[in-house]
Scaffold this active site. Sequence first.
Site, PDB file in Angstrom:
ATOM      1  N   SER A 254      35.167  30.582  35.674  1.00 62.68           N
ATOM      2  CA  SER A 254      36.241  30.984  34.995  1.00 62.68           C
ATOM      3  C   SER A 254      37.641  29.662  35.293  1.00 62.68           C
ATOM      4  O   SER A 254      37.333  28.599  35.437  1.00 62.68           O
ATOM      5  CB  SER A 254      36.790  31.894  35.298  1.00 62.68           C
ATOM      6  OG  SER A 254      37.731  33.450  34.847  1.00 62.68           O
ATOM      7  N   ASP A 477      59.232  22.389  39.825  1.00 62.89           N
ATOM      8  CA  ASP A 477      58.490  20.996  40.108  1.00 62.89           C
ATOM      9  C   ASP A 477      57.549  21.641  40.748  1.00 62.89           C
ATOM     10  O   ASP A 477      56.993  20.922  42.015  1.00 62.89           O
ATOM     11  CB  ASP A 477      59.038  20.516  41.049  1.00 62.89           C
ATOM     12  CG  ASP A 477      59.680  21.375  42.583  1.00 62.89           C
ATOM     13  OD1 ASP A 477      59.272  22.621  42.224  1.00 62.89           O
ATOM     14  OD2 ASP A 477      59.787  21.217  43.398  1.00 62.89           O
ATOM     15  N   HIS A 530      33.045  36.455  29.090  1.00 63.74           N
ATOM     16  CA  HIS A 530      32.928  35.619  30.622  1.00 63.74           C
ATOM     17  C   HIS A 530      32.356  36.262  31.751  1.00 63.74           C
ATOM     18  O   HIS A 530      32.702  34.789  32.091  1.00 63.74           O
ATOM     19  CB  HIS A 530      34.494  35.977  30.618  1.00 63.74           C
ATOM     20  CG  HIS A 530      35.796  35.889  30.945  1.00 63.74           C
ATOM     21  ND1 HIS A 530      36.100  34.169  31.319  1.00 63.74           N
ATOM     22  CD2 HIS A 530      35.650  35.234  32.557  1.00 63.74           C
ATOM     23  CE1 HIS A 530      36.565  33.456  31.836  1.00 63.74           C
ATOM     24  NE2 HIS A 530      36.548  34.365  32.996  1.00 63.74           N
TER      25      HIS A 530
END
Length: 555
Positions: A254, A477, A530
Site C-alpha cells: 500500500s 511547497d 487490498h
Amino acid sequence: MAVAAVAIRSAFPTTAAAAAAPALRPAFLGVARAAASSRRRRILLPAWPVAAMSSSSSSSAAAAHKAGAWYAVPDLSLRDHRFAVPLDHSSPSPSAPTITVFAREVVAGESRLPTVPRNARARPPLLPIQLRCPYTEPPRDRSVGSGGRAGKEDLPLPYLLFLQGGPGFESPRPTEASGWMKKACEEYRVVLLDQRGTGLSTPLTTSSLSQITSAAEQVEYLKHFRADSIVKDAEFIRLHLVPDAKPWTVLGQSYGGFCAVTYLSFAPEGLKSVLLTGGLPPLGSACTADTVYRACFKQVQQQNEKYYARYPQDIQVIHELVRYLNESEGGGVSLPSGGRLTPKMLQCLGLSGLGSGGGFERLHYLFERVWDPILVPGAKKTISYYFLKEFERWLGFDQNPLYALLHESIYCQGSPSKWSAHKIGSECESLFDPIKAIKEGRPVYFTGEMVFPCIFDEIHALRPLKETAHMLAHKEDWPPLYDVNVLNNNKVPVAAAVYYEDMYVNFNIAKETASQIAGIRLWITNEYMHSGIRDGGSHVFDHLMGLLNGKKPLF
C-alpha cells in the site's frame, strides 16, 4: 537521541562506491524535468549525512547505529536496531536535530519447544537425574549440517526491507513464523522498518506533538515525515546494516509501495529488486489527490452496494442508528474518549469495513450490538458502550494521528490538497448524504480511505491539531516524490500485485502508473482485496518472487 559528529557523505551512494571506497558520490537525484536520456541525468537535491564506513569514523557509526541482542518468538529470531538519523536529511550539520528510527531484523529461527517422542509410553525414570536450571538451555550448534534446526542468525542471507502501509502506521510485530514473513525468511534476512514517526521511531502522537506549541512549528516538523524522508532513512540504514552496503530487496504494501516507487525514482542504486502489493501511486499532476478521490468514491459506492446485497437487513439497522444520532442533542452522542459520534463520523467505518478481507463480516457483526438491551420496560433506548468503544477502536485516528494529518499530502508535489476528499465528496453529496438517504429510503453509504475536516472536531484527541491539519491541507511547497523520467528508464527488477477490486488504490490508476515503470511485471488478480499480503501472504509473496525469477508468466 544525541549523535556524535559524523563524516559527511552523500545521501545515496552507488553500490560500487559504497563497497569499494569511503568517498561516496552524491546521488539523491530526481526533480521531474524534460526528457532525460538516461537514469543518471538528474537534477541534484540536497545531500544528507551518512557516517563514512572507515576506521576514522567507526565511533561515529557506532553512535549512529545501536543493535540489540537476538531474541526469539516461535520459529523466528529477532534483533532490534536503532539509528540516529537527521530530522532533515538536507541539513548536514552535526548539531542539527536528530530522531531515532527503529528497525527489527528477522530471520528463521530454531524451535525451542521441547518435543516428546511419539512412541513414548511411560515417563522416564525420575532417578538418577542431572539437575539443571530450567531457564538455562545448552549451547546451540549453529553449524551447517549439524542435523538440528539451527537458526539463520549467522548465515550470509540477502536483505529484504518491508515498508508498511499507512501513512502513519508501524511495522508488524511478529508473534510467530507465518504468512509472507515465514516465506520470506526461507531466503532473506527481513528488516521491518518503523517508518519515522511510528512505532518506536520517535513516535508522533497527540501527546508528543503537544510539545511543539505552535501550529506553524508543527507543520515545519511534520513536513519531514513523508516518503522522501522515509526513503532517505532506508538508505541510511542500508549503509549501516547491510554488509558492504549491498543493494537490498524492498517489499512495499500500500503506502509502503508508494515509498518504494519514490525509492526507485531517487535511489535505484540501493535496490536489488522491488515487490509491490497494492502500492502503485498516481504519478500525474502536481497534486493527484482529486484524481484519486474521484476514482475511489466510485469504487466505494460499488463496495457499499456489495455490502448491502450481502446484508440487506443492515439497511434498517443503520437507518435507525443515523436517525437516532441526528435527533440527539448537537446531532450526535458522546464517545468514551470525549469525542462525538455523528452520522458523518459513522460513515467513516467504511475505511476498515469495506476494503479488506473479512471486512464485510466484521462490520455486520459490529452492528449486531449497536443497542443496549431494554432491561426495564419503558427505559430510554441507548447506543451500547460496546459499540461506541469499538467505533473508536476501528478508526484509531487518535492513536495514529499521522494518518489523519498527512494522508492527503502523500499525493502532493508542489501543490496543496485543499481538503481534496471533502471537496470531491461534495460532488457526490446526493449519494453520500446520510440524512437524504434515509428520507429517500436508500442505504446509507459508508466512506472509504478519506480524511475529512470534521474528524478534527469530533475526535477529542485530534482537536488540538485542527489548525495544523488546516495549514498542511493548504501547504504548497511540497517537494517532488517521483521522477517519471527515471522510472521510464528503470533497470531494477519490479514485480507488482494489482488487485482488480482494490478500494484504496484504484485499478486503472495503478495500471497507468505501471505503464511508466520500465520492466515492471504485473500480477492482476481479483482473488484478493487490498489486504492480500495479510490474507494470503505466503501465496502473494511466492507469486511475486516467481515473476522476478521467471517462473511465472509476465502478464
